[in-house]
Design a protein around this motif. Structure first.
Motif, PDB file in Angstrom:
ATOM      1  N   ASP A 211       5.050 -23.110   2.813  1.00  0.00           N
ATOM      2  CA  ASP A 211       5.428 -21.993   3.783  1.00  0.00           C
ATOM      3  C   ASP A 211       6.150 -21.870   3.672  1.00  0.00           C
ATOM      4  O   ASP A 211       7.062 -19.989   3.120  1.00  0.00           O
ATOM      5  CB  ASP A 211       6.424 -22.616   4.893  1.00  0.00           C
ATOM      6  CG  ASP A 211       4.946 -23.301   6.401  1.00  0.00           C
ATOM      7  OD1 ASP A 211       3.694 -23.085   6.166  1.00  0.00           O
ATOM      8  OD2 ASP A 211       5.578 -24.029   7.061  1.00  0.00           O
ATOM      9  N   GLY A 212       7.674 -22.352   2.395  1.00  0.00           N
ATOM     10  CA  GLY A 212       8.792 -21.989   1.303  1.00  0.00           C
ATOM     11  C   GLY A 212       8.408 -20.994   0.745  1.00  0.00           C
ATOM     12  O   GLY A 212       9.211 -19.791   0.676  1.00  0.00           O
ATOM     13  N   ILE A 213       7.445 -21.324  -0.292  1.00  0.00           N
ATOM     14  CA  ILE A 213       6.612 -20.727  -1.240  1.00  0.00           C
ATOM     15  C   ILE A 213       6.136 -18.975  -0.237  1.00  0.00           C
ATOM     16  O   ILE A 213       6.234 -17.556  -1.055  1.00  0.00           O
ATOM     17  CB  ILE A 213       5.008 -21.225  -1.643  1.00  0.00           C
ATOM     18  CG1 ILE A 213       5.472 -22.309  -2.771  1.00  0.00           C
ATOM     19  CG2 ILE A 213       4.513 -20.367  -2.240  1.00  0.00           C
ATOM     20  CD1 ILE A 213       4.966 -22.791  -2.743  1.00  0.00           C
ATOM     21  N   LEU A 214       5.433 -19.234   0.463  1.00  0.00           N
ATOM     22  CA  LEU A 214       4.958 -17.618   1.115  1.00  0.00           C
ATOM     23  C   LEU A 214       6.185 -17.173   1.118  1.00  0.00           C
ATOM     24  O   LEU A 214       6.354 -15.453   1.409  1.00  0.00           O
ATOM     25  CB  LEU A 214       4.661 -17.765   1.759  1.00  0.00           C
ATOM     26  CG  LEU A 214       3.221 -18.562   2.147  1.00  0.00           C
ATOM     27  CD1 LEU A 214       2.275 -19.360   3.044  1.00  0.00           C
ATOM     28  CD2 LEU A 214       1.779 -17.351   1.207  1.00  0.00           C
ATOM     29  N   SER A 215       7.430 -17.559   2.282  1.00  0.00           N
ATOM     30  CA  SER A 215       8.409 -16.390   2.055  1.00  0.00           C
ATOM     31  C   SER A 215       9.301 -15.644   1.466  1.00  0.00           C
ATOM     32  O   SER A 215       9.924 -15.017   1.106  1.00  0.00           O
ATOM     33  CB  SER A 215       9.478 -17.551   3.185  1.00  0.00           C
ATOM     34  OG  SER A 215       9.368 -18.596   3.405  1.00  0.00           O
ATOM     35  N   VAL A 216       9.101 -17.097   0.216  1.00  0.00           N
ATOM     36  CA  VAL A 216      10.066 -16.742  -1.150  1.00  0.00           C
ATOM     37  C   VAL A 216       9.364 -15.252  -1.377  1.00  0.00           C
ATOM     38  O   VAL A 216       9.714 -14.583  -1.996  1.00  0.00           O
ATOM     39  CB  VAL A 216       9.742 -17.573  -1.594  1.00  0.00           C
ATOM     40  CG1 VAL A 216      10.647 -16.824  -3.347  1.00  0.00           C
ATOM     41  CG2 VAL A 216      11.403 -18.255  -1.766  1.00  0.00           C
ATOM     42  N   ILE A 217       7.916 -15.437  -2.071  1.00  0.00           N
ATOM     43  CA  ILE A 217       7.070 -13.887  -2.608  1.00  0.00           C
ATOM     44  C   ILE A 217       7.252 -12.761  -1.130  1.00  0.00           C
ATOM     45  O   ILE A 217       7.778 -12.031  -2.136  1.00  0.00           O
ATOM     46  CB  ILE A 217       5.341 -14.355  -2.679  1.00  0.00           C
ATOM     47  CG1 ILE A 217       5.332 -16.261  -2.956  1.00  0.00           C
ATOM     48  CG2 ILE A 217       4.645 -13.085  -3.474  1.00  0.00           C
ATOM     49  CD1 ILE A 217       3.565 -15.679  -3.281  1.00  0.00           C
ATOM     50  N   SER A 218       7.229 -13.445   0.000  1.00  0.00           N
ATOM     51  CA  SER A 218       7.612 -11.563   0.964  1.00  0.00           C
ATOM     52  C   SER A 218       9.037 -11.454   0.629  1.00  0.00           C
ATOM     53  O   SER A 218       9.645 -10.032   0.235  1.00  0.00           O
ATOM     54  CB  SER A 218       7.641 -12.289   2.213  1.00  0.00           C
ATOM     55  OG  SER A 218       8.134 -12.307   3.352  1.00  0.00           O
ATOM     56  N   ALA A 219      10.327 -12.210   0.611  1.00  0.00           N
ATOM     57  CA  ALA A 219      11.430 -11.448   0.258  1.00  0.00           C
ATOM     58  C   ALA A 219      11.368 -11.172  -0.959  1.00  0.00           C
ATOM     59  O   ALA A 219      12.507  -9.612  -0.753  1.00  0.00           O
ATOM     60  CB  ALA A 219      12.163 -13.208   0.054  1.00  0.00           C
ATOM     61  N   ILE A 220      11.517 -11.201  -1.581  1.00  0.00           N
ATOM     62  CA  ILE A 220      11.170 -10.874  -3.564  1.00  0.00           C
ATOM     63  C   ILE A 220      10.435  -9.292  -3.546  1.00  0.00           C
ATOM     64  O   ILE A 220      10.830  -8.715  -3.870  1.00  0.00           O
ATOM     65  CB  ILE A 220      10.234 -11.458  -4.083  1.00  0.00           C
ATOM     66  CG1 ILE A 220      11.652 -13.039  -4.592  1.00  0.00           C
ATOM     67  CG2 ILE A 220      11.022 -11.183  -5.456  1.00  0.00           C
ATOM     68  CD1 ILE A 220      13.351 -12.689  -4.938  1.00  0.00           C
ATOM     69  N   TRP A 221       9.684  -9.433  -2.695  1.00  0.00           N
ATOM     70  CA  TRP A 221       8.754  -8.559  -2.456  1.00  0.00           C
ATOM     71  C   TRP A 221       9.865  -7.274  -1.499  1.00  0.00           C
ATOM     72  O   TRP A 221       9.670  -5.842  -2.108  1.00  0.00           O
ATOM     73  CB  TRP A 221       7.242  -8.266  -1.826  1.00  0.00           C
ATOM     74  CG  TRP A 221       6.800  -7.166  -1.087  1.00  0.00           C
ATOM     75  CD1 TRP A 221       6.141  -6.158   0.051  1.00  0.00           C
ATOM     76  CD2 TRP A 221       6.807  -5.837  -2.569  1.00  0.00           C
ATOM     77  NE1 TRP A 221       5.858  -5.641   0.006  1.00  0.00           N
ATOM     78  CE2 TRP A 221       5.863  -5.074  -1.287  1.00  0.00           C
ATOM     79  CE3 TRP A 221       6.529  -6.018  -3.163  1.00  0.00           C
ATOM     80  CZ2 TRP A 221       5.354  -4.139  -1.415  1.00  0.00           C
ATOM     81  CZ3 TRP A 221       5.395  -4.827  -4.179  1.00  0.00           C
ATOM     82  CH2 TRP A 221       5.128  -3.537  -3.023  1.00  0.00           C
ATOM     83  N   GLU A 222      10.044  -7.521  -0.367  1.00  0.00           N
ATOM     84  CA  GLU A 222      10.730  -6.793   0.469  1.00  0.00           C
ATOM     85  C   GLU A 222      12.007  -6.303  -0.663  1.00  0.00           C
ATOM     86  O   GLU A 222      12.181  -5.374  -0.978  1.00  0.00           O
ATOM     87  CB  GLU A 222      11.620  -7.707   2.135  1.00  0.00           C
ATOM     88  CG  GLU A 222      10.616  -8.073   2.480  1.00  0.00           C
ATOM     89  CD  GLU A 222       9.765  -6.827   3.130  1.00  0.00           C
ATOM     90  OE1 GLU A 222      10.616  -5.898   3.521  1.00  0.00           O
ATOM     91  OE2 GLU A 222       8.298  -6.682   3.456  1.00  0.00           O
ATOM     92  N   ARG A 223      12.760  -7.584  -1.404  1.00  0.00           N
ATOM     93  CA  ARG A 223      14.463  -6.854  -1.613  1.00  0.00           C
ATOM     94  C   ARG A 223      14.166  -5.829  -2.868  1.00  0.00           C
ATOM     95  O   ARG A 223      14.618  -4.754  -3.394  1.00  0.00           O
ATOM     96  CB  ARG A 223      15.075  -8.612  -1.719  1.00  0.00           C
ATOM     97  CG  ARG A 223      15.906  -8.403  -1.386  1.00  0.00           C
ATOM     98  CD  ARG A 223      17.488  -9.529  -1.848  1.00  0.00           C
ATOM     99  NE  ARG A 223      16.333 -10.382  -2.651  1.00  0.00           N
ATOM    100  CZ  ARG A 223      16.746 -11.599  -2.830  1.00  0.00           C
ATOM    101  NH1 ARG A 223      16.326 -12.400  -1.399  1.00  0.00           N
ATOM    102  NH2 ARG A 223      16.520 -12.216  -4.011  1.00  0.00           N
ATOM    103  N   CYS A 224      13.170  -6.663  -3.638  1.00  0.00           N
ATOM    104  CA  CYS A 224      12.895  -6.094  -4.964  1.00  0.00           C
ATOM    105  C   CYS A 224      12.056  -4.835  -5.742  1.00  0.00           C
ATOM    106  O   CYS A 224      11.383  -4.499  -6.601  1.00  0.00           O
ATOM    107  CB  CYS A 224      12.910  -7.195  -6.552  1.00  0.00           C
ATOM    108  SG  CYS A 224      15.085  -8.744  -6.320  1.00  0.00           S
ATOM    109  N   GLY A 225      11.073  -5.277  -4.892  1.00  0.00           N
ATOM    110  CA  GLY A 225       9.313  -4.290  -4.762  1.00  0.00           C
ATOM    111  C   GLY A 225       8.330  -4.829  -6.049  1.00  0.00           C
ATOM    112  O   GLY A 225       8.208  -4.469  -6.648  1.00  0.00           O
ATOM    113  N   VAL A 226       8.710  -5.982  -6.421  1.00  0.00           N
ATOM    114  CA  VAL A 226       8.131  -6.702  -7.457  1.00  0.00           C
ATOM    115  C   VAL A 226       7.738  -7.919  -6.442  1.00  0.00           C
ATOM    116  O   VAL A 226       7.638  -8.835  -5.675  1.00  0.00           O
ATOM    117  CB  VAL A 226       9.166  -7.925  -8.165  1.00  0.00           C
ATOM    118  CG1 VAL A 226       8.853  -9.092  -9.014  1.00  0.00           C
ATOM    119  CG2 VAL A 226       9.780  -6.849  -9.212  1.00  0.00           C
TER     120      VAL A 226
END
Ligand SMILES: *Cc1c(COP(=O)(O)O)cnc(C)c1O
Length: 469
Positions: A366-381
């Protein structure tokens, strides 16, 4: 350079023999007797050099005479010629002092290419000179197999057989292996699990007559030459970010402990690394060790970051040996307790020393999915699930904001499209140079989980055994 075994009961060998042997005869791992050392001026002089130039400087003392310098440089150039980015290991900035080290521009889109591409060229050079031919056998759950195949394809001195569990790798991972069109590449799908594949490989190595007659060899992650190749990108990234005048923090998605041990080696060579931070997934034995001294194995659980689904990190033994000031008795005791009781008895002073350099954090799916999503939201990566564990560990453990923090990005997001899509709604695109694998013809044999059947297959398809060709 002399290499010694962590168990203290195997012959001292030079680079060439260590590379060909892989594991030491006493079951230990080879390490250099002494660490080569670079002064601050040496490190500063790496600034502005190309990746291959830095690699030549770092690798030379380890190879030490086994291969002359001009030949070595040629092998290094060839090893990194097929990478899809001119910087080979580029840094990408995520935040003012937070960086990704992109290690996924090699032919199979994961960091294992850094070591295996060089190892393939080194093997070929040494075997051709000796007039020898080896049969490499290995088991893979995904990444290592394709990186090893890419490194060995088309080489006269090598036949490579890679066993994978039929139907249990991702389609992209299977296609990366099975669409390679080379006569010396042999893919075998075993009707069984990854553990069955690994047991078959172990049994082939355990059969002395077979091992001799086929001149069996392995390119697994305990091979010293793989660690050596991975030291280079710690130096290249650190000098790009201001070393030796600044200290760098590294966070590393960790399974077998090879990649992060290369960072430790860089530090031993003089690179000013402030801290090495281990990222684990739910298979968190290393996080438990560094946080609480608990090194007890639990059953492996499958996660979104499969290359880190490991409970016994082979390369940890190299760290233990170094922290014990090269005393094999401490390693032998620790490894025996691990084998017998499933928990490593590690002297408290050793763990205290480990804590001076290392920190660790775990991240579940679950944490992995939230980190992937957060980096996409924050940095577009878009990042892959392994990289996510490193980012989390860095955020959890990095403490001094003035030093650059570098997370090793170990795989391209397109290798794990399902997790990335689930987290972000985006489907990462395969780089154009890999698109052909989606349609190319696959070549592999299906075999039962049966040692005799697999051995027959290897015997009848390998071009030569141990005799000089
Ligand atoms: C192999 C692998 C790791 C773990 O590296 P170790 O050297 O085994 O610690 C992490 N991420 C990816 C993508 C890998 O393939």
């Amino acid at each position: 350079m002399d290499y010694i075994s962590t168990r203290g009961n195997a012959p001292v060998l030079g680079f060439e023999e260590v590379m060909l042997a892989g594991l030491a005869k006493d079951g230990g791992l080879y390490v250099p007797r002494e660490w080569p050392s670079l002064s601050r001026a040496d490190i500063a002089s790496l600034r502005g050099l190309s990746y291959a130039e830095i690699a030549e400087r770092i690798v030379t003392p380890y190879v030490d005479g086994a291969i002359d310098r001009a030949t070595l440089r040629g092998l290094i150039d060839a090893a990194y010629a097929d990478f899809g980015h001119p910087a080979i290991a580029p840094l990408r900035q995520l935040d003012s002092n937070f960086w990704l080290l992109e290690l996924f521009h090699g032919p199979t889109l994961a960091f294992k290419d850094f070591a295996l591409q060089l190892l393939g060229h080194l093997f070929d050079e040494v075997l051709a000179r000796r007039g020898e031919h080896v049969t490499i056998v290995g088991a893979t759950s995904g990444d290592t197999g394709s990186a090893a195949i890419e490194a060995c394809k088309g080489r006269e001195t090598v036949d490579i057989f890679i066993l994978h569990p039929d139907g249990r790798t991702s389609e992209i991972q299977r296609r990366q292996m099975t669409t390679v069109d080379a006569a010396n590449v042999h893919n075998i799908a075993i009707d069984g699990t990854f553990d069955d594949c690994q047991d078959l490989v172990k049994a082939m190595f355990g059969d002395a007559a077979f091992r001799e007659s086929m001149n069996l060899s392995a390119v697994n992650s305990i091979n010293w030459a793989r660690i050596m190749a991975q030291i280079v990108y710690y130096f290249s990234s650190a000098v790009a970010l201001g070393a030796p005048d600044r200290k760098i923090v590294y966070a590393v998605p960790t399974g077998n402990f090879g990649d992060i041990f290369a960072g430790y080696a860089a530090k031993k060579m003089g690179l000013p690394i402030e801290r090495l931070i281990v990222g684990t997934n739910a298979n968190d034995i290393l996080a438990r060790f560094f946080q609480a001294g608990d090194m007890s194995a639990r059953p492996v659980v499958p996660t979104l970051s499969p290359a880190m689904d490991i409970q016994v990190s082979s390369n940890f033994e190299r760290l233990l040996f170094d922290l014990a000031d090269n005393d094999p008795r401490i390693v032998n005791q620790a490894m025996a307790s691990f084998r017998e009781a499933g928990a490593m008895a590690c002297p408290p002073e050793i763990r205290d020393r480990a804590r001076e350099d290392f920190d660790a954090a775990r991240l579940d799916d679950d944490g992995i999915l939230s980190v992937i999503s957060a980096i996409w939201e924050r940095c577009g990566v878009l990042i892959d699930p392994h990289t996510a564990t490193g980012i989390h560990a860095a955020e959890e453990c990095a403490s001094s904001p003035e030093n650059p923090v570098v997370v090793l990005s170990t795989a391209h997001p397109a290798k794990f499209p399902d997790a990335v899509a689930k987290a972000t709604g985006q489907s990462p695109e395969l780089p154009a140079r890999l698109a052909h694998i989606l349609t190319a013809k696959e070549r592999y044999s299906r075999l039962r989980n049966d040692l005799a059947a697999v051995q027959d297959h290897v015997r009848s398809h390998a071009r030569a055994g141990g005799a000089p060709t």
